[in-house]
Design a protein around this motif. Sequence first.
Motif, short mmCIF file in Angstrom:
data_model
loop_
_atom_site.label_atom_id
_atom_site.label_comp_id
_atom_site.label_asym_id
_atom_site.label_seq_id
_atom_site.Cartn_x
_atom_site.Cartn_y
_atom_site.Cartn_z
N LYS A 131 10.24 4.70 -7.87
CA LYS A 131 9.49 5.34 -6.77
C LYS A 131 10.44 5.88 -5.74
O LYS A 131 11.38 5.39 -5.36
N ASN B 141 0.82 -1.21 0.00
CA ASN B 141 0.00 0.00 0.00
C ASN B 141 0.86 1.26 0.00
O ASN B 141 0.47 2.28 0.54
N ASP B 142 2.04 1.17 -0.59
CA ASP B 142 2.96 2.30 -0.73
C ASP B 142 3.78 2.56 0.54
O ASP B 142 4.32 3.64 0.70
N THR B 143 3.86 1.59 1.43
CA THR B 143 4.74 1.70 2.60
C THR B 143 5.65 0.47 2.62
O THR B 143 5.28 -0.59 2.12
N GLU B 144 6.84 0.64 3.17
CA GLU B 144 7.82 -0.44 3.25
C GLU B 144 8.06 -1.09 1.89
O GLU B 144 8.04 -2.31 1.75
N PHE B 145 8.31 -0.25 0.89
CA PHE B 145 8.47 -0.75 -0.48
C PHE B 145 9.60 -1.76 -0.61
O PHE B 145 9.41 -2.82 -1.21
N TRP C 167 8.67 -5.18 0.76
CA TRP C 167 7.69 -5.82 -0.12
C TRP C 167 8.35 -6.30 -1.41
O TRP C 167 8.10 -7.41 -1.87
#
Length: 98
Positions: free
Chosen positions: A98, A12-16, A19
């Motif tokens: 990103k 969800n766009d955190t801890e890319f 992930w």
Amino acid sequence: PINHGERSKKFNDTEFKRWQQKLLFCLTTLNLARFLREEAPVLREDESDRQVVAVVDARKHFDFLCKNYILNGFDNMLYNVYGLLKTTKKLWYSLEKK
């Protein structure tokens, strides 16, 4: 032991980076990680060799699988944004920027 049916949390766009590493491991175990880097072969319009056509079709199929494994790891909002990209390689490199 790894359970291949186990799903990780949706990105969800955190801890890319975390992930990304988990996803890369998963794609490697499925023998799909190479599609993140390889260029897809292009089929000439006049190509008639059945083997060449079969290889290109198989490549498209595995690229489709790889791309959708990545997209399935996304939160719905990110899925809608990145789902428009055509290939796994384009998807992967757009994420890395990103």
